[in-house]
Design an enzyme around this catalytic site. Structure first.
Site, PDB file in Angstrom:
ATOM      1  N   GLU A 106      27.619 -40.522   7.515  1.00  0.00           N
ATOM      2  CA  GLU A 106      26.523 -41.056   7.208  1.00  0.00           C
ATOM      3  C   GLU A 106      25.168 -40.550   8.469  1.00  0.00           C
ATOM      4  OE1 GLU A 106      23.280 -44.343   8.639  1.00  0.00           O
ATOM      5  OE2 GLU A 106      24.536 -45.246   7.918  1.00  0.00           O
ATOM      6  N   HIS A 107      25.191 -40.903   9.812  1.00  0.00           N
ATOM      7  CA  HIS A 107      24.887 -40.078  10.921  1.00  0.00           C
ATOM      8  C   HIS A 107      24.924 -38.588  11.055  1.00  0.00           C
ATOM      9  CE1 HIS A 107      24.515 -43.441  13.967  1.00  0.00           C
ATOM     10  NE2 HIS A 107      24.112 -43.822  12.392  1.00  0.00           N
ATOM     11  N   GLU A 127      24.959 -48.491  19.621  1.00  0.00           N
ATOM     12  CA  GLU A 127      24.683 -49.187  18.300  1.00  0.00           C
ATOM     13  C   GLU A 127      25.559 -50.433  18.251  1.00  0.00           C
ATOM     14  OE1 GLU A 127      23.708 -48.716  14.111  1.00  0.00           O
ATOM     15  OE2 GLU A 127      24.775 -46.943  14.547  1.00  0.00           O
ATOM     16  N   HIS A 177      30.752 -45.107   8.338  1.00  0.00           N
ATOM     17  CA  HIS A 177      29.180 -45.099   9.141  1.00  0.00           C
ATOM     18  C   HIS A 177      29.028 -44.033  10.008  1.00  0.00           C
ATOM     19  CE1 HIS A 177      26.690 -46.298  12.649  1.00  0.00           C
ATOM     20  NE2 HIS A 177      26.046 -46.512  11.118  1.00  0.00           N
TER      21      HIS A 177
END
Length: 415
Positions: free
Chosen positions: A49-50, A126, A46
């Site tokens: 991806e950012h 998040e 993840h």
């Protein structure tokens, strides 16, 4: 018609022309997600991806955003337990430039130390937002009960301890292991011509994997574990998730499972919705859903109720399950569920983006593409007995439970 082209290095291109639209959806799909992470890498899929949005040698993060704005399109991405995808939807004549930008992000992201530091803070926020959202948090905690010793049971976002350790070397090692041609699919759908396939070949068809004999994270089928996790929180509702072991993504009975989900809790006419909400008024939110992955699957029921109603909510869920286990489903339920499933499936294929997502996922996870008529035929072929047998297999055995509720409600529950 869905077409497939394989580049010289093994990168797969799946493409579907839609003559009636002017848009083009394009996605880069990588078979790399949180279930592929080693323990010290939790959250790194993840995080990568950012970071793909945070600048290349040729483009800053702001430039990337501005270029897509000028194209009149949008760009987005997601990471799941098994997949990372970065995708865009633009007008067809802008597709070559959009593709070049995505390729630059994919191959040339800088992973700048300063940008990584800022993005770690964003992801920690998040994670905090999930913990502040009980209906998300209760689901995350359920997965950790169901599959405690396998990475598929861990949160996609990772945790504070691992995220703080990420650096360029760890990112490079993960991408070398998993961002390889054989695990990469480029999916396009909409308005394009054959020259776009050639451009994809030019941009993605030459890179090689230097780690052919790579060692992946645990790819064995994880063993489902029953158990209960309870978290006390000073909130207005009790949030309850009940999980059962279900089917992997390649199981031939997946349409039986989808229809079972619809009948039990996946629709407003479902038994759970009608009994829990409409008849008894026990909960505003009550539903079921399924998740199917390469090595594991789950069937999950969620309900959120006033704390004092939580014990009755659980009892009611159990009675609804028992009614299906004992008597199966009716002809009317089967007919309605089939029509709902076919309608949702067909209506969902009217946009280029939805077709791109369907084709990319099918290629990456299943390596096959059924025709639309073929899918409809499979749905129509499901019978009540098949659903009843699957329900008995899934719902009559072990289960896991996750609860987040005020202390008073927790004290009233006995498992």
């Amino acid at each position: 018609m869905i077409n497939k082209y394989i580049c010289n290095n093994g990168v797969r291109i799946v493409h579907e022309r839609m003559p009636h639209v002017r848009s083009l959806a394009l996605g880069i799909w990588v078979e790399a997600g949180s279930s592929d992470e080693h323990p010290q890498e939790a959250g790194i899929a993840h995080f990568i991806e950012h970071m793909l949005f945070k600048g290349t040698a040729a483009r800053s993060a702001r430039t990337i955003a501005e270029e897509f704005d000028r194209l009149g399109g949008d760009i987005n991405a997601f990471t799941s337990k098994e997949v990372t995808c970065i995708y865009t939807t633009v007008l067809g004549h802008h597709a070559p430039l959009a593709l070049k930008i995505l390729a630059d992000m994919f191959f040339n992201s800088l992973f700048d130390d300063n940008e990584m530091s800022k993005e770690k803070s964003v992801i920690l926020d998040e994670i905090a937002s999930v913990e502040d959202t009980p209906d998300d948090d209760v689901d995350e905690r359920l997965w950790q009960v169901m599959y405690p010793s396998h990475p598929i049971g861990k949160p996609v976002l990772g945790n504070e301890q691992t995220i703080e350790t990420f650096d360029k070397e760890m990112i490079a090692a993960f991408m070398e292991r998993l961002y390889t041609p054989d695990r990469l699919v480029i999916s396009i759908a909409g308005d394009y011509d054959d020259s776009l396939i050639g451009l994809i070949e030019e941009l993605f068809g030459t890179f090689k994997s230097e780690n052919i004999q790579r060692q992946l994270a645990d790819s064995k089928h994880p063993e489902f574990q029953s158990g209960v996790t309870m978290k006390t929180k000073d909130i207005e509702q009790a949030h309850i998730c009940i999980g059962f072991p279900a089917l992997t993504v390649k199981d031939a009975r997946v349409h039986n499972l989808i229809l079972l989900d619809s009948i039990l809790g996946g629709a407003m006419s479902s038994r759970l919705f009608q009994e829990v909400r409409e008849e008894r008024g026990l909960a505003y939110s009550i539903y079921s859903y399924y998740s199917s992955y390469r090595t594991a699957g789950s069937f999950i029921i969620y309900g959120g109720s006033a704390p004092e109603n939580a014990p009755e909510l659980i009892d009611t869920i159990d009675r609804v399950i028992d009614s299906i286990l004992e008597s199966g489903i009716t002809k009317s339920e089967l007919h309605n569920a089939k029509e709902q499933l076919k309608g949702g499936f067909l209506l969902g294929l009217e946009s280029s983006e939805s077709r791109m997502h369907r084709n990319g996922k099918n290629e990456l996870m299943l390596n096959e593409h059924k025709t639309i008529d073929g899918v409809v035929a499979l749905i129509d072929a499901v019978d009540a007995m098949g659903i009843h047998e699957l329900a008995k297999e899934i719902l009559s055995g072990q289960r896991a439970i996750s609860i987040i509720a005020p202390e008073k409600a927790i004290n009233q529950m006995d498992f």
